[in-house]
Write a protein that holds these residues in place. Structure first.
Motif, PDB file in Angstrom:
ATOM      1  N   LYS A   1       0.830  -1.211   0.000  1.00 43.83           N
ATOM      2  CA  LYS A   1       0.000   0.000   0.000  1.00 43.83           C
ATOM      3  C   LYS A   1       0.862   1.258   0.000  1.00 43.83           C
TER       4      LYS A   1
ATOM      5  N   CYS B   1       3.979  13.929  -2.646  1.00 36.30           N
ATOM      6  CA  CYS B   1       4.828  12.789  -3.017  1.00 36.30           C
ATOM      7  C   CYS B   1       6.014  12.662  -2.074  1.00 36.30           C
TER       8      CYS B   1
ATOM      9  N   THR C   1       1.883   6.012  -7.306  1.00 40.27           N
ATOM     10  CA  THR C   1       0.749   6.698  -7.939  1.00 40.27           C
ATOM     11  C   THR C   1       0.922   8.212  -7.863  1.00 40.27           C
ATOM     12  N   CYS C   2       1.391   8.681  -6.721  1.00 44.65           N
ATOM     13  CA  CYS C   2       1.618  10.120  -6.570  1.00 44.65           C
ATOM     14  C   CYS C   2       2.682  10.602  -7.543  1.00 44.65           C
TER      15      CYS C   2
ATOM     16  N   ASP D   1       4.638  11.038   0.968  1.00 49.10           N
ATOM     17  CA  ASP D   1       4.421   9.604   0.740  1.00 49.10           C
ATOM     18  C   ASP D   1       5.753   8.851   0.726  1.00 49.10           C
TER      19      ASP D   1
ATOM     20  N   ASN E   1       2.473   1.605  -3.481  1.00 49.76           N
ATOM     21  CA  ASN E   1       1.519   2.024  -4.520  1.00 49.76           C
ATOM     22  C   ASN E   1       1.110   3.481  -4.349  1.00 49.76           C
ATOM     23  N   THR E   2       0.927   3.884  -3.101  1.00 49.63           N
ATOM     24  CA  THR E   2       0.552   5.285  -2.850  1.00 49.63           C
ATOM     25  C   THR E   2       1.628   6.229  -3.353  1.00 49.63           C
ATOM     26  N   HIS E   3       2.892   5.897  -3.050  1.00 51.44           N
ATOM     27  CA  HIS E   3       3.998   6.744  -3.474  1.00 51.44           C
ATOM     28  C   HIS E   3       4.141   6.738  -4.997  1.00 51.44           C
TER      29      HIS E   3
END
Length: 840
Positions: free
Chosen positions: A176, A285, A183-184, A288, A179-181
């Motif tokens: 998670k 970003c 995607t950002c 993240d 993916n968060t990083h």
């Protein structure tokens, strides 16, 4: 305890007025309570105390009698019989009389009293001492039990095999966070594009508005009466003006409405929102990224601490338990000694009151006293089998496999580089990597105006430059990335040569658009943290020997050989155009050749060397030879009857002939050790992996026909021949030397001719060979030496326009040049392009 009881109940003043216990013997034995004194030390003190007591007697005992009694008391188990009972009785009576006298404050009487009261008092003290010994043994037993309980009942943490260690609320899955990083980061390009597109459209509309306004103003304009030549009457003036605007009215209204539409459209393009969104995206970003890195740091820190503490906890608690057992066992031994001593004293006291003292004393001497009452069951039960087993989590032995350590560059590679993510520096708690990193761009240079000359002083700064790379890097970091983008090294040697300084570069340098250098200089870029950006510049630093010819009146002959460095692996040299910049050009102009000097250049067109003057004499390249790349010569040492293990070969690299194999090996630079011929027959070659082949790994061949290997030679520093190359008579020495004389005609690498040059010497400097022999040399020193510096690149900023030629700013844009250029209006064409290209 016995000491305190005696002191509190029966304390008297002696002749000197000092406080002392009535019965010193009780004091001497009380050390057994804590185990601090052994039996032997207690009786050693007793000996001194008794001697002190005997000094108060009016009729002292003889020396022999004292020694007999003391030796009896100080034997560990069995005491020898005294020489006579009279001496013992006399001492006991004397002590009793002394004790009585001390209690009543009277002077000692003759030693002829009854000892019953004295013995009774001694027995009471001995009973207290016996109980203290038993209490001390029990205390030791309790201490062992407590230490065992501390070891076995949860003093250390209990884990399972699959136990993981992480911050609160984290389940151990980094997916998670990753993916968060990611995607950002992927969204940054869209936000940047929207931001830049808005700015671009707005800028375009503003430009259009200005153009429309200029067009409208141009239409809505008529000369004033004062501008009319010759002057006209007012009626005629107004008539002409009316006709003018009537003819322009359609264009007027078109221009008017066009200007209005553009102005109205501009108001819709307010880019501040998109700009804020873009920079907020960058900030998000970074947050993240920090969340991912800090979580990884927490996992590593908690895992390392927990795994380390688990083993240490069990080991320390076991060792503590064992130490307690050992200590108690040792103390029990001391207590047993004291217990037996007390029993011997009791036996002696019984003998003093027996009817037959002599017989009773003999019995005491022969008797062995038991110490079975003094023991520790817990100490007797101690065993290595009491060590408890515990579960060590698998992560303590395998290490963390879910993610790399954020403080390692492997983390950057796996989390960012391999994912195509451009990330910044690590700010997590465990990161200690440098805040800035320095990346070298070989064979590049910048313009002089892009150098930064700091206003504030820095350590090691000399005339605006620096004498060491460490000083330059430190200064650049102090200036921060806003002011300093990197370092310029003209020799790409870290200023180790001692001739050139290192200069900082200002914030205007575009590292993605550096110019290619023909002098071997380089630019060291300062980047923030661990970055995944890569340079697209040439990765090779190859040196070539270029043979040049000269054509005079149609007759072509060999002219000279030049060595050029800092070029790509597949460079091609040629003479193209002329220049009026540089020392050679100045000489040609002084000789009346206004066009200057011919220039030798590579594929990029950047001048590498100078040729002849630009007149009817022409130059051409008759041949070129790649002699080294990235620190390795294009030469190989053959090892007969040797081979390299298959596991140490580069996979997928096979060649049919020697030339192809050695060419590829040189191209692979530090990855290729050399080539292998499986049959040593000139066919079927493989490449050896530099990282796997170590010293001693070139093995003797046992196959028939034998294989053989060729080892790539490294470039070694030249030996400077101070007197000159001509002194050398050995080929190997000649081809590893450079002439140390300072005059240009002598300086440079040495060249070898086995048959001798015209000077009768076999070794001469290459510059002398070029000037005197009329033929080239195939054997020139390949060692590491500085090549002659080429003329500086021509830029319009440095160019002085000839007489009659004016400098036009930005006028060359239609030809694709973005710099300022010199334009010869009379000649109807451009004189010089801003990037150094010449135009007719």
């Amino acid at each position: 305890l016995a000491q305190s009881q005696i002191r509190s109940s029966d304390v008297n003043e002696d002749a000197a007025g000092s406080q002392m216990p009535a019965f010193g013997m009780a004091v001497l034995f009380c050390g057994g309570v804590q185990g601090a004194k052994t039996y032997r030390s207690a009786f050693s003190s007793l000996e001194a105390h008794l001697k002190g007591k005997l000094k108060h007697l009016e009729t002292p005992l003889s020396s022999a009698a004292q020694e007999n009694i003391l030796s009896l008391l100080t034997q560990p188990d069995k005491a020898p019989k005294a020489d006579g009972i009279d001496s013992m009785e006399a001492m006991v009576m004397a002590l009793a009389q002394q004790a009585k006298a001390e209690k009543t404050g009277q002077e000692p009487a003759a030693a002829t009293g009854d000892v019953t009261e004295f013995i009774t008092q001694i027995r009471e003290v001995l009973k207290v001492m016996e109980q203290n010994i038993l209490d001390a043994a029990k205390a030791g037993d309790d201490a062992i039990k407590a230490a065992l309980a501390n070891y076995t009942t949860g003093a250390c943490p209990v884990y399972q095999t699959d136990t993981k260690f992480g911050p609160a609320g984290f389940d151990g899955d980094f997916t998670k966070l990753r993916n968060t990083h990611k995607t950002c980061r992927e969204g940054i390009s869209d936000a940047k594009q929207a931001h830049e597109q808005c700015e671009s459209i707005r800028d375009s509309l503003l430009s259009q508005e200005q153009s429309a306004l200029d067009a409208f103003n141009e239409i809505n304009h008529f000369m004033s009466p004062d501008e009319c030549k010759p002057s006209v009457e007012p009626e005629q003036y107004y008539t002409v003006m009316k006709e003018h605007f009537h003819a322009k009215q359609l264009a007027f209204w078109e221009s008017y409405y066009r200007l209005g539409n553009i102005s109205a459209n501009i108001t819709q393009w307010v880019c501040s929102t998109k700009t804020v969104e873009y920079y907020n995206k960058i900030a998000q970003c970074k947050t993240d990224q920090l969340s991912l890195e800090q979580t990884a740091c927490d996992v590593y820190e908690r895992t390392n601490e927990s795994c380390s503490f688990l083993g240490t906890c069990h080991t320390n608690n076991w060792n503590f338990y064992k130490d307690v057992v050992d200590g108690v066992k040792a103390n029990i031994g001391d207590l047993k000694y004291e217990w037996r001593a007390i029993k011997r004293i009791e036996c002696l006291l019984d003998a003093f009151t027996a009817a037959d003292i002599d017989a009773a004393l003999d019995l005491c001497i022969q008797k062995t006293h038991s110490d079975i009452e003094v023991y520790s069951s817990a100490a007797n039960e101690f065993s290595q089998d009491q060590m408890v087993s515990y579960v060590t989590p698998a992560v303590c032995s395998t290490g963390i496999v879910e993610i790399k350590d954020p403080n390692s560059f492997d983390f950057v590679v796996t989390e960012f580089t391999n994912q195509g993510i451009e990330a910044g520096a690590c700010y997590a708690s465990c990161c200690t990597r440098p805040f800035y990193t320095f990346v070298t761009h070989h064979s590049t240079y910048v313009s002089s105006y892009q150098k930064l000359y700091p206003e504030k002083p820095h350590v090691g700064m000399v005339e605006g430059g620096f004498e060491s790379m460490a000083q330059a890097e430190a200064a650049c970091q102090m200036e921060t990335a806003v002011m300093c983008t990197g370092i310029y090294d003209s020799g790409c040697d870290g200023a180790l040569g001692g001739e050139d300084l290192l200069y900082l570069l200002n914030g205007d340098v575009d590292m993605s658009n550096l110019r290619t250098s023909s002098r071997g200089s380089c630019v060291i870029e300062m980047k923030l943290g661990s970055t995944t950006e890569t340079t697209t510049l040439a990765e090779f630093d190859c040196t070539y020997e270029v043979n040049m010819t000269k054509s005079v009146s149609g007759v072509t002959s060999f002219w000279k050989t030049e060595t050029v460095s800092g070029y790509g692996f597949s460079e091609l040299f040629r003479f193209s155009g002329c220049t009026t910049d540089g020392e050679g050009a100045d000489e040609c102009v002084a000789q009346g050749v206004d066009a200057g000097v011919r220039i030798l250049s590579g594929r990029d067109g950047i001048p590498a060397r100078e040729g002849s003057c630009c007149n009817d004499v022409t130059n051409s390249v008759s041949g070129q030879k790649r002699i080294s790349c990235n620190g390795y010569l294009n030469e190989y040492t053959k090892h007969e009857a040797t081979y390299i293990a298959q596991s140490q070969l580069l996979p997928g690299e096979s060649f049919t002939n020697y030339d192809e194999a050695t060419k590829q090996c040189l191209k692979l630079t530090h990855d290729c050790w050399g080539v292998v011929d499986d049959s040593c027959d000139g066919t079927g070659f493989a490449l050896a992996d530099m990282k796997k082949v170590k010293e001693g790994d070139v093995l003797k061949s046992t196959s028939i026909p034998a294989t053989c290997t060729w080892e790539k030679k490294p470039v070694v520093p030249c030996t400077v021949q101070v007197v000159g190359c001509y002194t050398l008579t050995d080929r190997s020495a000649c081809l590893s030397s450079t002439d140390g004389r300072t005059e240009t005609r002598w300086s440079g690498p040495c060249a070898w001719n086995a048959g001798g040059w015209s000077s009768a010497n076999k070794c001469e400097p290459l510059n002398w060979v070029n000037a005197n022999e009329g033929v080239g040399s195939n054997e020139v020193a390949r060692c590491q030496t500085e090549a002659p510096a080429p003329p500086p690149p021509v830029t319009c900023a440095d160019h002085v326009c000839p007489s009659g030629v004016t400098l036009k700013i930005g006028a060359a844009a239609i030809l694709g040049y973005t710099d300022d250029v010199c334009c010869d209006a009379a000649a109807g064409g451009w004189y010089l392009g801003g990037d150094g290209a010449s135009c007719d």
